[in-house]
Design a protein around this motif. Structure first.
Motif, short mmCIF file in Angstrom:
data_model
loop_
_atom_site.label_atom_id
_atom_site.label_comp_id
_atom_site.label_asym_id
_atom_site.label_seq_id
_atom_site.Cartn_x
_atom_site.Cartn_y
_atom_site.Cartn_z
N ASN A 186 0.85 -1.19 0.00
CA ASN A 186 0.00 0.00 0.00
C ASN A 186 0.89 1.25 0.00
O ASN A 186 1.52 1.59 1.01
N ASP A 187 0.92 1.94 -1.14
CA ASP A 187 1.80 3.12 -1.26
C ASP A 187 1.35 4.27 -0.37
O ASP A 187 2.18 5.07 0.07
N GLU A 188 0.05 4.35 -0.11
CA GLU A 188 -0.44 5.44 0.76
C GLU A 188 0.15 5.31 2.16
O GLU A 188 0.54 6.30 2.78
N LEU A 189 0.19 4.08 2.64
CA LEU A 189 0.77 3.86 3.98
C LEU A 189 2.27 4.19 3.97
O LEU A 189 2.80 4.74 4.95
N LEU A 190 2.94 3.85 2.89
CA LEU A 190 4.36 4.18 2.77
C LEU A 190 4.56 5.69 2.82
O LEU A 190 5.41 6.19 3.58
N ILE A 191 3.77 6.40 2.04
CA ILE A 191 3.92 7.87 1.98
C ILE A 191 3.68 8.48 3.35
O ILE A 191 4.41 9.35 3.81
N GLN A 192 2.66 7.98 4.03
CA GLN A 192 2.38 8.49 5.38
C GLN A 192 3.55 8.22 6.33
O GLN A 192 3.94 9.07 7.13
N ALA A 193 4.11 7.00 6.21
CA ALA A 193 5.24 6.64 7.09
C ALA A 193 6.45 7.52 6.82
O ALA A 193 7.16 7.94 7.75
N VAL A 194 6.69 7.84 5.55
CA VAL A 194 7.83 8.70 5.21
C VAL A 194 7.61 10.09 5.81
O VAL A 194 8.53 10.67 6.41
N CYS A 195 6.40 10.60 5.68
CA CYS A 195 6.10 11.92 6.27
C CYS A 195 6.30 11.89 7.78
O CYS A 195 6.88 12.80 8.37
N ASN A 196 5.81 10.82 8.39
CA ASN A 196 5.97 10.69 9.85
C ASN A 196 7.45 10.67 10.24
O ASN A 196 7.86 11.34 11.20
#
Lengths: 433, 375
Positions: A186-196
Motif C-alpha cells: 500500500n503506497d499510501e501507507l508508505l507515503i504516510q510513514a515517510v512523512c511521519n
C-alpha cells in the motif's frame, strides 16, 4: 554533593515515553495473536517500507533490544555465554550477542518465549548489520532476510548514482516483501510513514537543539529514554505526537530555566553508546556539578539536522505536507533524508565526526568531551582515536574511557569514576585560568 | 623456481622505487583487493597492495583503537614509518571498517598527491548492484583521468583487463597443479607467488609465471606431501607460519583468502561496456565475508575447493578482532566438518607466537587428521 544552582523538576511526559516503549515490545510479541506481522531488523533499517504492508505490522529493532538486555546484567551474561558456546567470538557487537543469546535461550527479555519474526528487514552500514540477521536467520531455522546496503558514502558526496542504488534496492525489497508475506503493498501507507519519519526525526533534532540553553533542560541519561522512541517507531504517528509533546515541554523548561540537573556547572558531551549497565555514572557526574548535555549519538542517531542561515545546527525542515505523491518520490525522499543522518557520516572519515563534535562543543557551550572507547560497537568506535587527536588539536579538553555498551564484563566502573574525577579537576583548573 | 617471487615480496619497496625510476609512472597504494586494478593499469599506474611487515610496532596506538584488527594497524604502521614514501596516491575499495580506519588515518597523517575512497557496494547479492558499481567505476575512471591528465579509452581499458586477466589465468594454472597427489609446489611458494603479484607489475609477474609453468610439470619436490591442508579466512601473508606448518608433515594445497585464491579466481568477461564488465567481475568474485549476505556463497565455494584439491584438514585463520570472519567461521567450520574435513581455528596477530602455534598445529595434525587416517 555539588551546590544546587538551578531549579529542576521531573519531565511531565516521562511516563508517556515509558508507556510507548512498553507498548512497542508488547505489540511485537502479540502481533500474531491479532493476525499481524512481525519483522526484525536494525534500528537503522528503513522501517517506512514494511509500514506499507499494513497497519498491523510490528517491528523489533535489534540494537534497542540489545541495550534492554544489557541493562539486565544477569540475562545479558547468559546471552553472551550462549552465543560464545555457539562459536561466536566475544569481541563481536554486544547487542548482536544479546539478541542471538535471546534466540538461543528462547527468552524474550520482556517476558515469555522468543518471538520469532516473520521476516528480517535490515540495513547494512557497519560490518555487522546484515551478518547479524544472516546468523539470526540460521539460528531461527531460516527466517527470510533482506538487507539494504546503505554504505554509499558521506552525505556531502551523495549523487544520483548513489541515491538510485538505495531506491532501486528499496523497490526490490518491496517486491520481496510482497512475495514473502503474500500481502499487496500500500503506497499510501508508505507515503504516510515517510512523512511521519521526516517529522519525528526533525522534531527530535529540534528537542536536542533546545539543549543549547543554559541550564540544559535535558540531561543525557534522560535523553536515552526519549530518543529511543525514535529508534523503535520513528515512522509512526505516535512518535510524531510524542515528540511534539516533548518539544513543547522542553521549550517551556528553557523559557523558565528549569534544569535537568540542579547542580549544572560544567557541561560535557559523550560521543557514542554508554555502558548501559552503568548509567549511574551520569548521576555521579551530576553530584560533582557536571551534566552531560547529549552526544553525537543521542543527537544524530535519530535526529536529522541542517545548517541554518546563521551557520548553526538546527532541525532539518521536513518535506511539505502532501508534497510526496508516488512510491518513487517517497523512496527517494527517505533515502536522501536518511543519508544526511549525522551518525552515518563518521563511517567514511573520522574528520567528519571530529568536525561535528567541534560544532556541538561550540553551539552547546560544552566544557569537555568524554569519548567512550566502546568495545561493544566497532561501528561507532571507528576513528575514535583520531577524534581524540582532532579535539585536542582544537584545544578542547577530552577524556577517554574504555568499556562496552552491552557487555558489562568489559567496563570498570571504579576506574572510570577515577578518570572522571581527574577530568573534572582539569575542567575546574581551566575555569580558574 | 619461486625465488623471484620471494625476492619481490621481501624487497617490495625497492621494486616499486625501481619501477618508478624505470618507467616514470605513478604508484598507487591500495588497501583492499576489491580495487579495480584494471583501471590503474589502463592509466599506466602501478598498483601495490599495502600490507604489514609482521614486526611489533608502537606507532599506531594514538590513531587506531586497540580492538581493531592487527592487520589494519600493521598496514598503517608501514605508512607512519615512512616505508611507502614513494607512493603517489592511495585508494581503498570499501570493505571492512578496520582497514577503512587504516586508510582514513593514512589520509590524515601521511600526505600523498591523490587519494580515493571507492564506495564499493556490500550488497553484492542485491539486483541493483551492477548498475551502481558501473556508475561508481565511471566516476573513479574520471578521477584517475583528472589526476593523470590522460583520457582512458576503451583500448586502454582492454589493455588493463588483458594484463589482469592474463595474470589471473596463469596463477590459476599454477594452482591447478596443486591438485596432484604430489603437488609440485608448496603452500609457502604459492603464497610468495600470489602476494608478490599484489605488489609488482603484473607484466613482470606474468612473465615469471610463464617460466614457472614451463618447468612445473617436471618438478619433483623432494618431500612428502603429508596431510593435505587448506587455509581459509582473513588476509594472511604470514610466510613464517606457513613454512612452520608445512615442516610438520603437511602441505597447504589450496586456500580461500584475499592474499590467495580470492584475489585472482575469476576473470573479467568481455562486454561492450568495459566498466560494466569490470563491475560484474568484482561483484561475482569469491566474496569477502563482509559482503557475503544474505546467502552464504562462500561455503559452497570452499567446499568445492576442498573436494577438488582433496583436502583432509582446514586451518581457519582469522586476524584478531576481524568481525566479518568471526561472523563466518562457525558456519564454515560446521560445513567443512559435515563433509568430514577436520578444522582448526587460529587467531593471528601482527606477530604470531610461532612456538605455541607449532605445538597446536602439530597436535591438530596428529590428533584430528592422522588418527582418522590410521584408524
Amino acid at each position: 554533593m555539588a551546590e544546587e544552582r538551578w531549579k529542576s523538576k521531573r519531565l511531565a511526559c516521562w511516563n508517556q515515553a515509558k508507556q510507548l516503549r512498553t507498548d512497542y515490545y508488547k505489540n511485537y510479541a502479540q502481533a500474531h495473536e491479532k493476525g499481524g506481522i512481525r519483522w526484525a531488523g536494525s534500528a537503522w533499517a528503513f522501517s517506512v517500507i514494511p509500514a506499507g504492508l499494513g497497519e498491523d505490522v510490528w517491528s523489533l529493532t535489534g540494537e534497542p533490544y540489545g541495550a534492554s538486555v544489557a541493562w539486565k546484567k544477569d540475562f545479558a551474561a547468559q546471552c553472551h555465554e550462549a552465543a560464545q558456546a555457539e562459536g561466536y567470538a566475544r569481541d563481536l557487537c554486544a547487542y548482536m550477542r544479546n539478541y542471538w543469546g535471546s534466540i538461543l535461550l528462547n527468552k524474550y527479555v520482556f517476558g515469555g518465549e522468543w518471538p520469532k519474526p516473520d521476516f528480517a528487514w535490515t540495513c547494512h552500514t557497519c560490518c555487522s548489520h546484515a551478518k547479524w540477521y544472516q546468523v539470526a536467520s540460521e539460528l531461527e531455522g531460516g527466517v527470510p532476510t533482506f538487507s539494504i546496503d546503505g554504505s554509499v558514502g558521506p552525505y556531502d558526496e551523495l549523487d544520483e548514482n548513489r541515491l538510485n542504488y538505495l531506491v532501486d534496492q528499496m523497490q526490490e525489497g518491496i517486491e520481496w516483501m510482497e512475495k514473502v508475506t503474500g500481502r499487496k503493498y500500500n503506497d499510501e501507507l508508505l507515503i504516510q510513514a515517510v512523512c511521519n519519519e521526516c517529522r519525528s526525526t526533525s522534531l527530535w533534532a529540534e528537542i536536542c537543539a533546545l539543549n543549547k540553553a543554559v541550564p540544559a533542560p535535558l540531561d543525557e541519561k534522560t535523553m536515552y529514554s526519549l530518543y529511543v522512541i525514535g529508534t523503535l517507531i520513528k515512522h509512526r504517528q505516535e512518535c510524531v505526537d510524542f515528540y511534539k509533546v516533548l518539544r513543547d515541554e522542553v521549550r517551556d523548561r528553557v523559557d523558565n530555566q528549569i534544569a535537568a540537573a540542579a547542580t549544572e556547572r560544567f557541561r560535557v558531551i559523550t560521543d557514542t553508546q554508554p555502558p548501559w549497565a552503568f548509567l549511574n555514572i551520569f548521576r555521579y557526574m551530576e553530584s560533582k556539578g557536571t551534566v552531560s548535555v547529549g552526544s553525537l549519538y543521542t543527537f544524530g542517531l535519530i535526529g536529522i539536522w541542517e545548517v541554518k542561515e546563521d551557520g548553526t545546527w538546527g532541525p532539518r525542515t521536513p518535506p511539505e505536507e502532501g508534497s510526496i505523491k508516488t512510491r518513487e518520490e517517497a523512496l527517494r525522499t527517505i533515502a536522501e533524508w536518511t543519508c544526511s543522518r549525522p551518525e552515518w557520516q563518521q563511517f567514511y572519515s573520522p574528520e567528519l565526526k571530529t568536525e561535528m563534535l567541534k560544532r556541538v562543543v561550540k553551539e552547546w557551550k560544552v566544557d569537555g568531551v568524554m569519548l567512550h572507547y566502546n568495545r561493544g560497537c566497532e561501528g561507532l568506535s571507528i576513528g575514535i582515536a583520531e577524534n581524540k587527536l582532532g579535539l585536542r588539536e582544537a584545544g578542547i579538553p577530552v577524556m577517554s574511557f574504555e568499556g562496552n555498551m552491552g557487555d558489562e564484563r568489559e567496563f570498570d566502573p571504579e576506574r572510570t569514576r577515577k578518570k572522571i574525577d581527574a577530568f573534572l579537576e582539569i575542567l575546574e583548573a581551566s575555569l580558574r585560568r | 623456481m619461486f625465488e623471484q617471487f620471494q625476492d619481490w615480496l621481501e624487497n617490495r619497496h625497492e621494486y616499486a622505487k625501481d619501477w618508478k625510476a624505470r618507467t616514470g609512472g605513478k604508484v598507487m597504494g591500495y588497501f583492499c583487493t576489491y580495487v579495480p586494478e584494471e583501471i590503474l593499469y589502463a592509466a599506466d599506474i602501478l598498483p601495490v597492495r599495502i600490507l604489514g611487515s609482521h614486526e611489533a610496532e608502537d606507532v599506531t596506538e594514538p590513531h587506531i583503537f586497540k580492538m581493531f584488527c592487527p592487520f589494519c594497524r600493521d598496514c598503517l604502521a608501514q605508512g607512519l614509518k615512512g616505508r611507502y614514501d614513494y607512493l603517489d596516491g592511495i585508494m581503498i575499495a570499501q570493505s571492512c571498517l578496520h582497514i577503512r580506519q587504516a586508510f582514513t588515518s593514512w589520509q590524515i597523517h601521511i600526505p600523498v598527491d591523490y587519494s580515493y575512497y571507492l564506495p564499493f557496494p556490500h550488497g553484492v547479492q542485491n539486483r541493483a548492484v551492477y548498475k551502481y558499481l558501473t556508475g561508481e567505476l565511471d566516476k573513479f575512471k574520471k578521477s584517475i583521468e583528472d589526476w593523470t591528465g590522460k583520457t582512458l579509452t576503451d583500448e586502454d581499458l582492454d589493455r588493463g583487463i588483458e594484463i589482469m586477466n592474463t595474470n589471473r589465468r596463469l596463477m590459476k594454472q599454477v594452482y591447478e597443479t596443486r591438485k596432484a597427489d604430489s603437488p609440485p609446489l608448496t603452500g609457502l611458494e604459492a603464497m610468495y607467488m600470489v602476494v608478490a603479484g599484489q605488489m609488482t607489475d603484473k607484466r613482470d609477474h606474468s612473465d615469471e609465471l610463464e617460466g614457472v609453468l614451463k618447468e612445473l610439470p617436471s618438478r619433483n619436490l623432494d618431500r612428502e606431501t603429508g596431510v593435505r591442508l587448506m587455509m581459509v579466512g582473513s588476509e594472511d601473508d604470514d610466510t613464517e607460519f606457513v613454512e612452520m606448518t608445512e615442516a610438520l608433515g603437511s602441505t597447504i594445497v589450496v586456500d580461500e583468502h584475499c592474499t590467495g585464491s580470492r584475489y585472482f579466481w575469476n576473470e573479467v568477461e568481455p562486454q561492450e561496456d568495459r566498466l560494466a564488465a569490470l563491475a560484474q567481475r568484482y561483484i561475482d568474485r569469491p566474496r569477502c565475508p563482509s559482503k557475503d549476505w544474505p546467502e552464504r556463497t562462500r561455503i559452497p565455494h570452499i567446499l568445492d575447493l576442498a573436494e577438488e584439491y582433496n583436502v583432509e584438514g582446514a586451518l581457519l585463520i582469522q586476524q584478531k578482532f576481524c568481525d566479518p570472519h568471526e561472523l563466518d567461521i562457525p558456519a564454515v567450520r560446521q560445513a567443512l566438518e559435515a563433509k568430514g574435513i577436520a578444522t582448526y581455528f587460529l587467531e593471528f596477530d601482527v606477530t604470531v607466537p610461532i612456538g605455541q602455534f607449532k605445538t597446536r598445529v602439530e597436535a591438530f595434525l596428529e590428533e584430528y587428521i592422522l588418527e582418522d587416517m590410521l584408524f
